[in-house]
Design a protein around this motif. Sequence first.
Motif, short mmCIF file in Angstrom:
data_model
loop_
_atom_site.label_atom_id
_atom_site.label_comp_id
_atom_site.label_asym_id
_atom_site.label_seq_id
_atom_site.Cartn_x
_atom_site.Cartn_y
_atom_site.Cartn_z
N LEU A 16 30.04 14.66 21.02
CA LEU A 16 31.29 15.06 20.38
C LEU A 16 31.25 14.83 18.88
O LEU A 16 31.75 15.64 18.11
CB LEU A 16 32.47 14.32 21.00
CG LEU A 16 32.83 14.81 22.42
CD1 LEU A 16 33.90 13.93 23.04
CD2 LEU A 16 33.29 16.26 22.39
N VAL A 18 28.67 15.00 16.92
CA VAL A 18 27.90 16.10 16.32
C VAL A 18 28.77 17.36 16.24
O VAL A 18 28.83 18.03 15.21
CB VAL A 18 26.61 16.36 17.12
CG1 VAL A 18 25.97 17.68 16.70
CG2 VAL A 18 25.63 15.22 16.91
N GLY A 19 29.46 17.66 17.34
CA GLY A 19 30.33 18.84 17.34
C GLY A 19 31.38 18.77 16.24
O GLY A 19 31.61 19.74 15.52
N PHE A 22 29.91 19.19 12.77
CA PHE A 22 29.62 20.60 12.51
C PHE A 22 30.90 21.34 12.15
O PHE A 22 30.93 22.15 11.23
CB PHE A 22 28.96 21.25 13.74
CG PHE A 22 27.49 20.95 13.87
CD1 PHE A 22 26.85 20.11 12.97
CD2 PHE A 22 26.73 21.50 14.90
CE1 PHE A 22 25.50 19.82 13.09
CE2 PHE A 22 25.38 21.23 15.02
CZ PHE A 22 24.76 20.38 14.11
N ILE A 23 31.96 21.11 12.92
CA ILE A 23 33.21 21.84 12.66
C ILE A 23 33.77 21.47 11.29
O ILE A 23 34.23 22.33 10.54
CB ILE A 23 34.22 21.55 13.80
CG1 ILE A 23 33.74 22.28 15.08
CG2 ILE A 23 35.62 22.02 13.42
CD1 ILE A 23 34.56 22.00 16.31
N TRP B 345 35.60 30.56 10.52
CA TRP B 345 35.64 29.18 10.97
C TRP B 345 36.18 29.11 12.39
O TRP B 345 35.70 28.33 13.22
CB TRP B 345 36.52 28.36 10.03
CG TRP B 345 36.56 26.91 10.40
CD1 TRP B 345 35.55 26.01 10.26
CD2 TRP B 345 37.65 26.21 11.00
NE1 TRP B 345 35.93 24.79 10.72
CE2 TRP B 345 37.24 24.88 11.18
CE3 TRP B 345 38.95 26.59 11.38
CZ2 TRP B 345 38.05 23.92 11.73
CZ3 TRP B 345 39.76 25.61 11.94
CH2 TRP B 345 39.33 24.29 12.11
N SER B 349 34.04 27.54 15.39
CA SER B 349 34.57 26.36 16.05
C SER B 349 34.69 26.59 17.55
O SER B 349 34.42 25.70 18.36
CB SER B 349 35.93 25.97 15.47
OG SER B 349 35.78 25.71 14.10
N ILE B 352 31.28 26.25 19.01
CA ILE B 352 30.89 24.84 19.09
C ILE B 352 31.63 24.17 20.24
O ILE B 352 31.05 23.41 21.03
CB ILE B 352 31.16 24.14 17.74
CG1 ILE B 352 30.14 24.65 16.72
CG2 ILE B 352 31.06 22.62 17.89
CD1 ILE B 352 30.43 24.22 15.30
N MET B 356 30.25 22.17 23.51
CA MET B 356 30.70 20.82 23.85
C MET B 356 31.15 20.79 25.30
O MET B 356 30.82 19.88 26.06
CB MET B 356 31.87 20.42 22.93
CG MET B 356 31.47 20.15 21.51
SD MET B 356 30.38 18.71 21.43
CE MET B 356 28.91 19.45 20.80
N PHE B 386 21.44 20.03 24.11
CA PHE B 386 22.05 19.38 22.96
C PHE B 386 21.12 19.40 21.75
O PHE B 386 21.54 19.72 20.63
CB PHE B 386 22.43 17.93 23.30
CG PHE B 386 22.85 17.12 22.11
CD1 PHE B 386 24.05 17.38 21.45
CD2 PHE B 386 22.05 16.09 21.63
CE1 PHE B 386 24.44 16.64 20.35
CE2 PHE B 386 22.43 15.34 20.53
CZ PHE B 386 23.62 15.63 19.88
N PHE B 389 20.93 22.83 20.22
CA PHE B 389 22.20 23.10 19.55
C PHE B 389 22.25 22.36 18.21
O PHE B 389 22.57 22.94 17.16
CB PHE B 389 23.34 22.66 20.47
CG PHE B 389 24.68 22.62 19.82
CD1 PHE B 389 25.41 23.79 19.61
CD2 PHE B 389 25.24 21.41 19.41
CE1 PHE B 389 26.65 23.75 19.00
CE2 PHE B 389 26.48 21.37 18.81
CZ PHE B 389 27.19 22.53 18.59
N LEU B 390 21.91 21.08 18.24
CA LEU B 390 21.96 20.22 17.05
C LEU B 390 21.08 20.78 15.93
O LEU B 390 21.53 20.98 14.79
CB LEU B 390 21.48 18.82 17.42
CG LEU B 390 21.28 17.82 16.28
CD1 LEU B 390 22.63 17.30 15.81
CD2 LEU B 390 20.41 16.65 16.72
N ILE B 397 23.57 25.49 8.64
CA ILE B 397 24.59 25.01 7.71
C ILE B 397 24.03 23.90 6.82
O ILE B 397 24.77 23.16 6.18
CB ILE B 397 25.86 24.54 8.46
CG1 ILE B 397 25.54 23.47 9.50
CG2 ILE B 397 26.55 25.72 9.12
CD1 ILE B 397 26.77 22.97 10.25
N LEU B 399 22.27 21.12 7.51
CA LEU B 399 22.32 19.72 7.93
C LEU B 399 21.06 19.29 8.67
O LEU B 399 20.91 18.13 9.01
CB LEU B 399 23.54 19.47 8.83
CG LEU B 399 24.91 19.50 8.14
CD1 LEU B 399 26.01 19.27 9.16
CD2 LEU B 399 25.00 18.47 7.04
#
Lengths: 609, 440
Positions: A16, A18-19, A22-23, B345, B349, B352, B356, B386, B389-390, B397, B399
């Motif tokens: 969560l 990480v999510g 990101f958001i 966005w 979101s 994402i 999750m 995960f 995704f990470l 972006i 990161l």
Amino acid sequence: MNYLENRKYIIQVIFLIVGIVFIVRLFYIQVLDSSYKQAAETNAIKPVIQYPFRGLIYDRDGQLLVQNTPVYDLMIIPKEAKQIDTLRLCELLNIPIEQAREQIKKAKAFSYVQPSIFYQKLSNQELAHVQDNLIDFPGFYINARTARGYPHQSLSHALGYIAEISPKQLEDTTFKGYRPGDYIGKSGIEQEYEKYLMGKRGVKYKMVNVRGVDKGSFKDGAYDTLSIAGENMVSTIDLDLQAYGEHLMNGAKGSIVAIEPATGEILAYISAPFYDPNLFTGKDYGKNYMALLQDPDKTMFNRPIMADRNPPGSIFKLVQALIALEDGVITPNTTFACNKSLVNCHQHPSPLDLYGAVQHSCNPWFFQAYKALINQGKSKNTFTDTSIGLKDWREQVLTFGFGQKLGIDIPGEKTGIIASPALYDKVYGQNRWKYSTIYSLSIGQGELGVTPLQMANFMAIIANKGYYVTPHIIRSIGENGKPLRENQERHYTSVKPQHFEPIIEGMAEVVRAGTARRANLAKVGITVCGKTGTAQNPQGPDHAVFVAFAPKENPKIAIAVYVEHGKWGGQSAAPIAGLMIEKYLTDTVTIKEQEKWVLSREYLNIKSN
Amino acid sequence: MAVEQKVLGGKIVKPSSRRNSRRISQHIDWLTILLYFLLVALGWMNIYAAVYSPDNVVNIFSFDINSGKQLVWIGTSVILILVLMVVDYKVYEHLAYPIYGAVILLLLFTLAVATPIAGSRSWLDLGGGVRLQPAELAKFATALAVSKFLSSVNLRQQNMKDQMILAAITFLPPAIIVLQNETGSALVFGAFILAFFREGMSPFILIVGGAAAFIFIMTLLVPKLYLIIGIFILMGLATWLDYRLMRRFKTMIALFLLVVGMIFSVDYFVNNILQPHQQNRIKALINPEADPLGFGWNVTQSKIAIGSGGFWGKGFLEGTQTKFDFVPEQSTDFIFCTIGEEHGWVGSSILIALFMLLLIRIIAVAERQKSVFGRTYGYCVASIIFFHFLVNVGMTIGLAPVVGIPLPFFSYGGSSLWSFTILLFILLAIDANRSQDLSR
Ligand SMILES: [Zn+2]
């Protein structure tokens, strides 16, 4: 178990976090920070590669061999090239509409926003036509770049050519940093010295909006790098001599290689038939290349370093004599009778000593001298003795640069062949061959193969009385650069200097009163030392060879001339060598009758035997 | 009918295949399947958007473009799913080691015979234009082997031998994959650490790993001297404030020296040991503008694309940055840019959030398994998804470093879609039969 079960919460919290990160990050990029929106409007940074000037190549006297000439390509950016009158564009360029459609399709397949070449290398007339009408064709522009140009049409095989890098090379890590469409040396000097000649590319970053409109340089050019021009090169070639040699060989097939003995510098490098190197710079490069590749005379075959399948013939008698002297199995005064039952010969005085044997190229003499060299009685068994003798002989022959690459700075060199015990063991079986099997080696026939470059290098060895410097065609990198170090080392042969004297005397007689009188330059005061040869050719008329160096007292040039189907070295190759030597040493040609003879190609009509 | 169902829901199991399949459909986790198909469908639409060109509109189903081809991969994935659900779920546990062994051999075989494609020796040519990347199969095979092994040992007992075996099982495939020059795919195996943690691995390793990763990244971002001063102040303050640490003063000094040593070795590692292209990837993460032509180009362009999407996005097929060539590999590794640009966005979101939801659902599925094998496998699935995704979203972006690994279920590509489908549906097959374990 329970305390481990709690770990599921930790893992879910990691997910969560990480999510959420990101958001939040996306909220920052997409909503709060407006610079990305601006960047998207004024838009992308477009890297424009700045191509450096490729290094120039000069001859040994400073004459330009290779230069750069501007060429203009018509470029297309498909995204902007909308609703254009393709038909009119085709009329301007005088090309069929299918070709235009095909080019547009190719360009689209490559990229919508990045430029592709629509039409390569516009002629001046085309350039004028297109430039005046460019305003009607949005998405098209003219791009100037440089291509290779050759003011003298000479030296095609040694210079090589440049062309677009191949997809295969692009995958190779040796060519890291090259991009599709880049030019790269594909053969000759252009390939060998690619890394010096190419220079260093620069990059200019331009801001371009979505519609491809130029918005100026990115951050005032803070990240731009300038291109650095490639290194200029000084070649060892004497362009005047080269051009004269090409003039003499025009219409014939074969090679001429001339070397300065003391330095290993190549003065002339001719592979005939040759071609105008400018053929590979124009629009029709592909067509010209394929035509040359397929022609029956094998124009693209780089004869001086690649033609290694034919035996050297009589010139190899000199090698046999030198090694026999070194091994002490003969002296300059050793005489043998011209016994034609051993191997056939022609009419000449008999018996002869070494000088006479060289002058008259007596086959039985060398049959007997070589037998003494090979069968030295190191083993009581004839078969074993022959094998040992051949092995020892081969080792010495290799020190002359035969049977191996000499290391010339032109890619594609072949090794040639020198007979070895292993070779005969394979054919006849171990201990099943003896001197009578291999005797033809004594007169330079049989299992021998020598390139014209190796022949010329051999002459340099005799001129130097026992050593050679690796033949090379580039003297220095940079106009005032120092000579390359690897080009100064001397490679010594197994034969001591004093043994060369009688050979040189014999060679002088060959030109004065022997088989190569057509190369005689006595009337201008130059003593030429030479030796003729005939390479047997099962497919047609024999090939003619003549090797020489001059002047005898202070050698300045060593030369090998190889004329395919020239039959007699003395008739076809010798006059060419004589003319080249005179041209180089005196800058003029007085033996005009020989020049006329060579250019008439009469020698091709002489009947064999 | 109602009676029979009730019986089936209980403990009596009849060996009828028709009933068997009905029981599976009752226990199958429909929420996960829904999320799976949602992601696959959204991915497919975005692949179309990524290759869509307003000048040259091609039907979404056309096999000339990636979206049409992806439809074939999706169709074959559905067949795969049916096969996975019909096969007796026990084979996954029973055959875990043989499957693992076979995949190892396949990886070695590929390394030996593969012709390099862009420097990578990881593709096996099956003929007829079909290529397979065995590295993708290694993920589920390793997950099976790891789960099988953990179901037979107890990780909490700190048995050195067992830990070594586990490490060997986990890191043999990535070692071969690194030799194939697919470093990105190899990194994925590091994700198994989460599953080990759940099964009792000491949290110490997780913390040390996290701290090491933190120091590694900080070394790249901050000048060495500042970083060392910063850490000195931080540790000094902690020691000053906490009497327990004060009592271990020498340990704290040793720890500090260890960190300083690590900073210098990371610096040396990045600048002297890594190959230039690997250095570039890491350096592009820190300062993309320093290398706008190389890897920085990708990061800068992808950030511009995503950033220009704004709150609501530009609308489906309305993106300008993700069309053409501004963003590289738009339909594979950089597919997230398309969503960012066209759906803003809000859309990003939601995506994402979907991931999750899927991850947390997989954890829930894993936790309800009665066997250690089933549970560990579930955690392996979650960890792998995960990690992808990470790294995948992270790199677009800015990161995470630019590592070429796909976004699960979303990116274009058959090998990747198949691999994630197999990975997920083996779990669902095991899960659907969990009541049988109950009745044992
Ligand atoms: Zn004779």
